[in-house]
Design a protein around this motif. Structure first.
Motif, PDB file in Angstrom:
ATOM      1  N   LEU A 139      58.460  29.188  23.940  1.00 41.98           N
ATOM      2  CA  LEU A 139      57.323  29.990  24.629  1.00 41.98           C
ATOM      3  C   LEU A 139      56.056  30.027  23.880  1.00 41.98           C
ATOM      4  O   LEU A 139      55.030  29.846  24.457  1.00 41.98           O
ATOM      5  CB  LEU A 139      57.936  31.435  25.376  1.00 41.98           C
ATOM      6  N   GLU A 140      56.251  30.263  22.571  1.00 42.11           N
ATOM      7  CA  GLU A 140      55.105  30.544  21.773  1.00 42.11           C
ATOM      8  C   GLU A 140      55.375  30.053  20.230  1.00 42.11           C
ATOM      9  O   GLU A 140      55.774  30.655  19.521  1.00 42.11           O
ATOM     10  CB  GLU A 140      54.490  31.807  21.695  1.00 42.11           C
ATOM     11  N   PRO A 141      54.919  28.722  20.068  1.00 38.56           N
ATOM     12  CA  PRO A 141      55.438  27.810  18.916  1.00 38.56           C
ATOM     13  C   PRO A 141      54.794  28.634  17.581  1.00 38.56           C
ATOM     14  O   PRO A 141      55.607  28.404  16.525  1.00 38.56           O
ATOM     15  CB  PRO A 141      55.150  26.488  19.176  1.00 38.56           C
ATOM     16  N   GLY A 142      53.837  29.039  17.903  1.00 35.83           N
ATOM     17  CA  GLY A 142      52.957  29.817  16.690  1.00 35.83           C
ATOM     18  C   GLY A 142      53.100  31.082  16.508  1.00 35.83           C
ATOM     19  O   GLY A 142      52.380  31.768  15.810  1.00 35.83           O
ATOM     20  N   TYR A 143      54.431  31.686  16.768  1.00 40.98           N
ATOM     21  CA  TYR A 143      54.747  33.120  16.847  1.00 40.98           C
ATOM     22  C   TYR A 143      55.288  33.228  15.296  1.00 40.98           C
ATOM     23  O   TYR A 143      56.607  32.931  15.234  1.00 40.98           O
ATOM     24  CB  TYR A 143      55.621  33.529  17.855  1.00 40.98           C
ATOM     25  N   ALA A 144      54.694  33.979  14.303  1.00 42.73           N
ATOM     26  CA  ALA A 144      55.125  34.008  13.135  1.00 42.73           C
ATOM     27  C   ALA A 144      56.297  34.694  12.888  1.00 42.73           C
ATOM     28  O   ALA A 144      57.470  34.456  12.197  1.00 42.73           O
ATOM     29  CB  ALA A 144      54.041  34.318  12.045  1.00 42.73           C
ATOM     30  N   ALA A 145      56.386  35.921  13.644  1.00 42.29           N
ATOM     31  CA  ALA A 145      57.557  36.987  13.605  1.00 42.29           C
ATOM     32  C   ALA A 145      58.906  36.205  13.965  1.00 42.29           C
ATOM     33  O   ALA A 145      59.870  36.448  13.539  1.00 42.29           O
ATOM     34  CB  ALA A 145      57.281  38.083  14.282  1.00 42.29           C
ATOM     35  N   ALA A 146      58.588  35.277  15.146  1.00 42.56           N
ATOM     36  CA  ALA A 146      60.022  34.705  15.523  1.00 42.56           C
ATOM     37  C   ALA A 146      60.351  33.695  14.389  1.00 42.56           C
ATOM     38  O   ALA A 146      61.663  33.602  14.313  1.00 42.56           O
ATOM     39  CB  ALA A 146      59.683  34.047  16.922  1.00 42.56           C
ATOM     40  N   HIS A 147      59.526  32.914  14.063  1.00 47.38           N
ATOM     41  CA  HIS A 147      59.956  32.074  12.831  1.00 47.38           C
ATOM     42  C   HIS A 147      60.742  32.717  11.993  1.00 47.38           C
ATOM     43  O   HIS A 147      61.495  32.300  11.241  1.00 47.38           O
ATOM     44  CB  HIS A 147      58.728  31.081  12.246  1.00 47.38           C
ATOM     45  N   HIS A 148      59.804  34.105  11.401  1.00 49.39           N
ATOM     46  CA  HIS A 148      60.675  34.632  10.237  1.00 49.39           C
ATOM     47  C   HIS A 148      61.973  35.110  10.487  1.00 49.39           C
ATOM     48  O   HIS A 148      62.840  35.219   9.749  1.00 49.39           O
ATOM     49  CB  HIS A 148      59.733  35.772   9.814  1.00 49.39           C
ATOM     50  N   ASN A 149      62.256  35.769  11.840  1.00 47.58           N
ATOM     51  CA  ASN A 149      63.428  36.248  12.133  1.00 47.58           C
ATOM     52  C   ASN A 149      64.528  35.130  12.629  1.00 47.58           C
ATOM     53  O   ASN A 149      65.618  35.578  12.006  1.00 47.58           O
ATOM     54  CB  ASN A 149      63.230  37.009  13.391  1.00 47.58           C
ATOM     55  N   LEU A 150      64.014  34.066  12.809  1.00 42.68           N
ATOM     56  CA  LEU A 150      64.951  33.099  13.106  1.00 42.68           C
ATOM     57  C   LEU A 150      65.451  32.297  11.694  1.00 42.68           C
ATOM     58  O   LEU A 150      66.699  32.336  11.455  1.00 42.68           O
ATOM     59  CB  LEU A 150      64.339  31.917  13.900  1.00 42.68           C
ATOM     60  N   ALA A 151      64.637  32.488  10.653  1.00 44.79           N
ATOM     61  CA  ALA A 151      64.827  31.915   9.386  1.00 44.79           C
ATOM     62  C   ALA A 151      65.821  32.789   8.703  1.00 44.79           C
ATOM     63  O   ALA A 151      66.798  32.375   8.241  1.00 44.79           O
ATOM     64  CB  ALA A 151      63.644  31.833   8.721  1.00 44.79           C
ATOM     65  N   GLY A 152      65.743  34.082   8.810  1.00 46.90           N
ATOM     66  CA  GLY A 152      66.560  35.106   8.467  1.00 46.90           C
ATOM     67  C   GLY A 152      67.943  34.954   8.744  1.00 46.90           C
ATOM     68  O   GLY A 152      68.806  35.015   8.262  1.00 46.90           O
ATOM     69  N   THR A 153      68.124  34.812  10.393  1.00 49.40           N
ATOM     70  CA  THR A 153      69.362  34.784  11.031  1.00 49.40           C
ATOM     71  C   THR A 153      70.170  33.371  10.386  1.00 49.40           C
ATOM     72  O   THR A 153      71.332  33.284  10.229  1.00 49.40           O
ATOM     73  CB  THR A 153      69.192  34.509  12.498  1.00 49.40           C
ATOM     74  N   LEU A 154      69.166  32.296  10.266  1.00 46.47           N
ATOM     75  CA  LEU A 154      69.720  30.853   9.831  1.00 46.47           C
ATOM     76  C   LEU A 154      70.415  31.232   8.329  1.00 46.47           C
ATOM     77  O   LEU A 154      71.383  30.729   8.113  1.00 46.47           O
ATOM     78  CB  LEU A 154      69.018  29.950  10.008  1.00 46.47           C
ATOM     79  N   LEU A 155      69.615  31.973   7.540  1.00 43.23           N
ATOM     80  CA  LEU A 155      69.979  31.952   6.182  1.00 43.23           C
ATOM     81  C   LEU A 155      71.289  32.785   6.131  1.00 43.23           C
ATOM     82  O   LEU A 155      72.317  32.373   5.458  1.00 43.23           O
ATOM     83  CB  LEU A 155      69.166  32.863   5.377  1.00 43.23           C
ATOM     84  N   GLN A 156      71.397  33.859   6.932  1.00 39.96           N
ATOM     85  CA  GLN A 156      72.978  34.629   6.974  1.00 39.96           C
ATOM     86  C   GLN A 156      74.180  33.578   7.647  1.00 39.96           C
ATOM     87  O   GLN A 156      75.226  34.013   7.119  1.00 39.96           O
ATOM     88  CB  GLN A 156      72.613  35.775   8.037  1.00 39.96           C
ATOM     89  N   LEU A 157      73.638  32.728   8.169  1.00 37.89           N
ATOM     90  CA  LEU A 157      74.690  31.757   8.713  1.00 37.89           C
ATOM     91  C   LEU A 157      75.021  30.566   8.109  1.00 37.89           C
ATOM     92  O   LEU A 157      75.834  29.879   8.183  1.00 37.89           O
ATOM     93  CB  LEU A 157      74.291  31.082  10.318  1.00 37.89           C
ATOM     94  N   GLY A 158      74.065  30.670   6.671  1.00 38.92           N
ATOM     95  CA  GLY A 158      74.468  29.590   5.789  1.00 38.92           C
ATOM     96  C   GLY A 158      73.678  28.068   6.205  1.00 38.92           C
ATOM     97  O   GLY A 158      73.938  27.303   5.264  1.00 38.92           O
ATOM     98  N   ARG A 159      72.775  28.279   6.871  1.00 38.63           N
ATOM     99  CA  ARG A 159      71.917  27.254   7.272  1.00 38.63           C
ATOM    100  C   ARG A 159      70.669  27.200   6.629  1.00 38.63           C
ATOM    101  O   ARG A 159      69.750  27.416   7.094  1.00 38.63           O
ATOM    102  CB  ARG A 159      71.919  27.076   8.624  1.00 38.63           C
ATOM    103  N   ALA A 160      70.781  27.348   5.183  1.00 36.61           N
ATOM    104  CA  ALA A 160      69.719  27.334   4.458  1.00 36.61           C
ATOM    105  C   ALA A 160      68.425  26.406   4.546  1.00 36.61           C
ATOM    106  O   ALA A 160      67.341  26.760   4.693  1.00 36.61           O
ATOM    107  CB  ALA A 160      69.978  27.439   2.809  1.00 36.61           C
TER     108      ALA A 160
END
Length: 203
Positions: free
Chosen positions: A9-30
């Motif tokens: 919906l909003e590709p430039g939403y920094a907080a969503a990028h950050h939170n998604l990155a944290g989730t991916l890191l927890q899932l081992g998808r560094a």
């Protein structure tokens, strides 16, 4: 995920990028996490938190040298906690910046003086810099703090061999073997080295 929906919906939403990155890191998808942390920094170049997290993700991928510039950027904000200083120090040591690495590791020690891991890493970096007596001090402190840490015992034994103190080294190799029998081949090699130096080759 909800974060991916937010980014559609909003590709430039920094907080969503950050939170998604944290989730991916927890899932081992560094690797995927890295791309999202990089997106955060394109949107918010001054984000110290994103620099720290990107550095951590790069280290997960075995890219310690690439993490250094991000730790440096975060450090300018004064944000780094003890564990981050430890990882920063390791990354600096990897690229041969030993004095800078030691400064970061000593700061990690100051922030968390009971960290056995920091003491062991300090000792390893000092050993690599041919500063054996100082390395022995840190390994000894690590073993004193946690006598059940097999890695600290092994590191201390190795340093004592280099210091020509084989009797003490033998004691720590044997203790490490009791604690970590899965490393028997490595530790029996150390025990053999100590015995040879003690004139007990037949043992």
């Amino acid at each position: 995920t909800a974060y991916e929906t937010a980014l559609r919906l909003e590709p430039g939403y920094a907080a969503a990028h950050h939170n998604l990155a944290g989730t991916l890191l927890q899932l081992g998808r560094a690797a995927e996490a890295v791309s999202h942390y990089e997106a955060v920094l394109r949107l918010e170049p001054g984000s110290a938190e994103a620099h720290v997290n990107l550095a951590a993700a790069l280290i997960r991928l075995g890219r310690g040298p690439a993490a250094v510039s991000h730790y440096e950027a975060a450090a300018r904000s004064g944000l780094l906690a003890a564990d981050e200083q430890l990882r920063f120090g390791r990354a600096l040591a990897e690229i041969g910046r030993i004095d800078d690495a030691l400064a970061r590791l000593r700061e990690a020690q100051r922030l968390d003086p009971r960290s056995v891991e920091t003491r062991v890493v300090l000792g390893m970096v000092l050993s690599a810099a041919w500063r054996g007596p100082e390395a022995v001090q840190h390994f000894t402190a690590a073993v004193t703090m946690d006598p059940g840490d097999a890695n600290a015992r092994t590191a201390l034994a190795d340093a004592l061999i280099e210091a020509d103190r084989p009797a003490e080294a033998l004691t720590h190799y044997e203790a490490a073997l009791r604690l970590q029998p899965g490393q028997a081949a490595l530790l029996h090699t150390g025990i053999g080295n100590a015995l040879i130096r003690l004139g007990r080759a037949a043992d």
